[in-house]
Design a protein around this motif. Structure first.
Motif, PDB file in Angstrom:
ATOM      1  N   LEU A 120      34.977 -23.246 -13.772  1.00  0.00           N
ATOM      2  CA  LEU A 120      34.846 -24.598 -14.321  1.00  0.00           C
ATOM      3  C   LEU A 120      33.490 -24.754 -15.007  1.00  0.00           C
ATOM      4  O   LEU A 120      32.473 -24.306 -14.484  1.00  0.00           O
ATOM      5  CB  LEU A 120      34.986 -25.640 -13.210  1.00  0.00           C
ATOM      6  CG  LEU A 120      36.329 -25.684 -12.484  1.00  0.00           C
ATOM      7  CD1 LEU A 120      36.280 -26.710 -11.361  1.00  0.00           C
ATOM      8  CD2 LEU A 120      37.457 -26.011 -13.443  1.00  0.00           C
ATOM      9  N   LYS A 121      33.497 -25.398 -16.145  1.00  0.00           N
ATOM     10  CA  LYS A 121      32.247 -25.612 -16.889  1.00  0.00           C
ATOM     11  C   LYS A 121      31.310 -26.543 -16.129  1.00  0.00           C
ATOM     12  O   LYS A 121      30.100 -26.338 -16.124  1.00  0.00           O
ATOM     13  CB  LYS A 121      32.554 -26.183 -18.269  1.00  0.00           C
ATOM     14  CG  LYS A 121      33.258 -25.207 -19.174  1.00  0.00           C
ATOM     15  CD  LYS A 121      33.628 -25.845 -20.495  1.00  0.00           C
ATOM     16  CE  LYS A 121      34.453 -24.858 -21.307  1.00  0.00           C
ATOM     17  NZ  LYS A 121      35.021 -25.484 -22.495  1.00  0.00           N
ATOM     18  N   ASP A 122      31.862 -27.572 -15.507  1.00  0.00           N
ATOM     19  CA  ASP A 122      31.050 -28.569 -14.805  1.00  0.00           C
ATOM     20  C   ASP A 122      30.513 -28.067 -13.467  1.00  0.00           C
ATOM     21  O   ASP A 122      29.495 -28.561 -12.993  1.00  0.00           O
ATOM     22  CB  ASP A 122      31.856 -29.846 -14.571  1.00  0.00           C
ATOM     23  CG  ASP A 122      32.279 -30.499 -15.870  1.00  0.00           C
ATOM     24  OD1 ASP A 122      31.672 -30.203 -16.914  1.00  0.00           O
ATOM     25  OD2 ASP A 122      33.219 -31.312 -15.839  1.00  0.00           O
ATOM     26  N   ASP A 123      31.209 -27.143 -12.847  1.00  0.00           N
ATOM     27  CA  ASP A 123      30.803 -26.617 -11.538  1.00  0.00           C
ATOM     28  C   ASP A 123      31.108 -25.126 -11.523  1.00  0.00           C
ATOM     29  O   ASP A 123      32.212 -24.713 -11.194  1.00  0.00           O
ATOM     30  CB  ASP A 123      31.564 -27.346 -10.419  1.00  0.00           C
ATOM     31  CG  ASP A 123      31.183 -26.862  -9.034  1.00  0.00           C
ATOM     32  OD1 ASP A 123      30.321 -25.966  -8.908  1.00  0.00           O
ATOM     33  OD2 ASP A 123      31.747 -27.381  -8.061  1.00  0.00           O
ATOM     34  N   ARG A 124      30.141 -24.330 -11.845  1.00  0.00           N
ATOM     35  CA  ARG A 124      30.351 -22.890 -12.003  1.00  0.00           C
ATOM     36  C   ARG A 124      30.678 -22.198 -10.684  1.00  0.00           C
ATOM     37  O   ARG A 124      31.033 -21.031 -10.676  1.00  0.00           O
ATOM     38  CB  ARG A 124      29.140 -22.261 -12.684  1.00  0.00           C
ATOM     39  CG  ARG A 124      28.882 -22.968 -14.024  1.00  0.00           C
ATOM     40  CD  ARG A 124      28.176 -22.226 -15.076  1.00  0.00           C
ATOM     41  NE  ARG A 124      28.575 -20.910 -15.448  1.00  0.00           N
ATOM     42  CZ  ARG A 124      29.555 -20.606 -16.293  1.00  0.00           C
ATOM     43  NH1 ARG A 124      30.313 -21.560 -16.790  1.00  0.00           N
ATOM     44  NH2 ARG A 124      29.783 -19.364 -16.630  1.00  0.00           N
ATOM     45  N   ARG A 125      30.564 -22.911  -9.551  1.00  0.00           N
ATOM     46  CA  ARG A 125      30.924 -22.327  -8.257  1.00  0.00           C
ATOM     47  C   ARG A 125      32.416 -22.450  -7.991  1.00  0.00           C
ATOM     48  O   ARG A 125      32.944 -21.799  -7.103  1.00  0.00           O
ATOM     49  CB  ARG A 125      30.152 -23.004  -7.124  1.00  0.00           C
ATOM     50  CG  ARG A 125      28.643 -22.785  -7.202  1.00  0.00           C
ATOM     51  CD  ARG A 125      27.927 -23.651  -6.204  1.00  0.00           C
ATOM     52  NE  ARG A 125      28.140 -25.054  -6.561  1.00  0.00           N
ATOM     53  CZ  ARG A 125      28.061 -26.075  -5.729  1.00  0.00           C
ATOM     54  NH1 ARG A 125      27.773 -25.875  -4.476  1.00  0.00           N
ATOM     55  NH2 ARG A 125      28.267 -27.302  -6.135  1.00  0.00           N
ATOM     56  N   SER A 126      33.097 -23.298  -8.729  1.00  0.00           N
ATOM     57  CA  SER A 126      34.531 -23.525  -8.548  1.00  0.00           C
ATOM     58  C   SER A 126      35.321 -22.921  -9.696  1.00  0.00           C
ATOM     59  O   SER A 126      34.798 -22.740 -10.789  1.00  0.00           O
ATOM     60  CB  SER A 126      34.837 -25.024  -8.470  1.00  0.00           C
ATOM     61  OG  SER A 126      34.252 -25.584  -7.329  1.00  0.00           O
ATOM     62  N   ALA A 127      36.581 -22.648  -9.410  1.00  0.00           N
ATOM     63  CA  ALA A 127      37.456 -22.084 -10.439  1.00  0.00           C
ATOM     64  C   ALA A 127      38.795 -22.802 -10.433  1.00  0.00           C
ATOM     65  O   ALA A 127      39.340 -23.123  -9.369  1.00  0.00           O
ATOM     66  CB  ALA A 127      37.664 -20.590 -10.190  1.00  0.00           C
ATOM     67  N   ALA A 128      39.306 -23.047 -11.624  1.00  0.00           N
ATOM     68  CA  ALA A 128      40.673 -23.545 -11.774  1.00  0.00           C
ATOM     69  C   ALA A 128      41.590 -22.338 -11.620  1.00  0.00           C
ATOM     70  O   ALA A 128      41.291 -21.248 -12.118  1.00  0.00           O
ATOM     71  CB  ALA A 128      40.848 -24.194 -13.138  1.00  0.00           C
ATOM     72  N   LEU A 129      42.678 -22.519 -10.913  1.00  0.00           N
ATOM     73  CA  LEU A 129      43.590 -21.416 -10.616  1.00  0.00           C
ATOM     74  C   LEU A 129      44.891 -21.587 -11.392  1.00  0.00           C
ATOM     75  O   LEU A 129      45.445 -22.683 -11.458  1.00  0.00           O
ATOM     76  CB  LEU A 129      43.873 -21.369  -9.112  1.00  0.00           C
ATOM     77  CG  LEU A 129      42.637 -21.290  -8.210  1.00  0.00           C
ATOM     78  CD1 LEU A 129      43.037 -21.411  -6.746  1.00  0.00           C
ATOM     79  CD2 LEU A 129      41.881 -20.005  -8.458  1.00  0.00           C
ATOM     80  N   TYR A 130      45.358 -20.468 -11.945  1.00  0.00           N
ATOM     81  CA  TYR A 130      46.586 -20.459 -12.740  1.00  0.00           C
ATOM     82  C   TYR A 130      47.409 -19.238 -12.359  1.00  0.00           C
ATOM     83  O   TYR A 130      46.865 -18.164 -12.096  1.00  0.00           O
ATOM     84  CB  TYR A 130      46.262 -20.381 -14.242  1.00  0.00           C
ATOM     85  CG  TYR A 130      45.519 -21.577 -14.753  1.00  0.00           C
ATOM     86  CD1 TYR A 130      46.195 -22.659 -15.287  1.00  0.00           C
ATOM     87  CD2 TYR A 130      44.120 -21.616 -14.698  1.00  0.00           C
ATOM     88  CE1 TYR A 130      45.504 -23.769 -15.771  1.00  0.00           C
ATOM     89  CE2 TYR A 130      43.429 -22.721 -15.172  1.00  0.00           C
ATOM     90  CZ  TYR A 130      44.124 -23.790 -15.699  1.00  0.00           C
ATOM     91  OH  TYR A 130      43.436 -24.884 -16.161  1.00  0.00           O
ATOM     92  N   LEU A 131      48.720 -19.404 -12.378  1.00  0.00           N
ATOM     93  CA  LEU A 131      49.593 -18.256 -12.177  1.00  0.00           C
ATOM     94  C   LEU A 131      49.582 -17.400 -13.443  1.00  0.00           C
ATOM     95  O   LEU A 131      49.605 -17.928 -14.551  1.00  0.00           O
ATOM     96  CB  LEU A 131      51.024 -18.703 -11.887  1.00  0.00           C
ATOM     97  CG  LEU A 131      51.263 -19.468 -10.587  1.00  0.00           C
ATOM     98  CD1 LEU A 131      52.730 -19.875 -10.485  1.00  0.00           C
ATOM     99  CD2 LEU A 131      50.832 -18.657  -9.376  1.00  0.00           C
ATOM    100  N   THR A 132      49.563 -16.104 -13.249  1.00  0.00           N
ATOM    101  CA  THR A 132      49.715 -15.186 -14.373  1.00  0.00           C
ATOM    102  C   THR A 132      51.213 -15.026 -14.634  1.00  0.00           C
ATOM    103  O   THR A 132      52.047 -15.578 -13.903  1.00  0.00           O
ATOM    104  CB  THR A 132      49.113 -13.816 -14.019  1.00  0.00           C
ATOM    105  OG1 THR A 132      49.835 -13.289 -12.903  1.00  0.00           O
ATOM    106  CG2 THR A 132      47.627 -13.913 -13.712  1.00  0.00           C
ATOM    107  N   ALA A 133      51.561 -14.239 -15.635  1.00  0.00           N
ATOM    108  CA  ALA A 133      52.978 -13.958 -15.900  1.00  0.00           C
ATOM    109  C   ALA A 133      53.618 -13.335 -14.664  1.00  0.00           C
ATOM    110  O   ALA A 133      54.759 -13.662 -14.308  1.00  0.00           O
ATOM    111  CB  ALA A 133      53.117 -13.036 -17.104  1.00  0.00           C
TER     112      ALA A 133
END
Length: 150
Positions: A90-103
């Motif tokens: 995340l740009k606002d909080d570099r310690r966190s990540a948005a999670l997405y499923l891959t193919a």
């Protein structure tokens, strides 16, 4: 002590019954998913949540999946290493990540979804549609009552 004190009869104690039922169902599903897809029930929950709500953080998934931080962290890492999950810082909080499923993650979800729906259909097969609606209503009320007591 009151003369009319109620005894705790565990087989009729609602929290015990719900926990027991949840455990039986989770173990049954985990057995199927583990053997067919190399997924734990925690990983399955995360995959299912991200399938409908992509971009959540692990912190946001925790309450939705009813999982603690350690369980979420382990499951996310295993899914990431297996190539089923992508992390975007995340740009606002570099310690966190948005999670997405891959193919690969989406393919697993597509394969599991009909099995999960069939499992639910089989569990509810002895109920009328009206009873299923009542059960859903009662579960929603219990959920709200439990949340109010946190």
């Amino acid at each position: 002590m009151n003369d009319v004190q109620r005894n705790l009869h565990l087989p009729r104690f609602l929290p015990y019954r719900l926990t027991k039922l949840s455990g039986v169902i989770s173990r049954s599903l985990a057995g199927k998913y583990s053997a067919l897809f190399d997924l734990t029930i925690h990983e399955w929950r995360i995959v299912a949540i991200l399938g409908s709500e992509p971009g959540l953080t692990a912190r946001e998934i925790g309450p939705l999946a009813s999982l603690d931080k350690v369980s979420i962290s382990r499951a996310v890492e295993k899914l990431h290493k297996a190539g089923r999950l992508e992390k975007r810082t995340l740009k606002d909080d570099r310690r966190s990540a948005a999670l997405y499923l891959t193919a690969k993650g989406k393919a697993v979800l597509a394969d599991i979804t009909p099995l999960a729906q069939k499992y639910e259909d089989d569990l509810l097969a002895g109920f009328t549609p009206e009873e299923v609606e009542q059960l859903d209503h009662f579960l929603n009320r219990l959920d709200a009552a439990a949340e109010a007591r946190k």
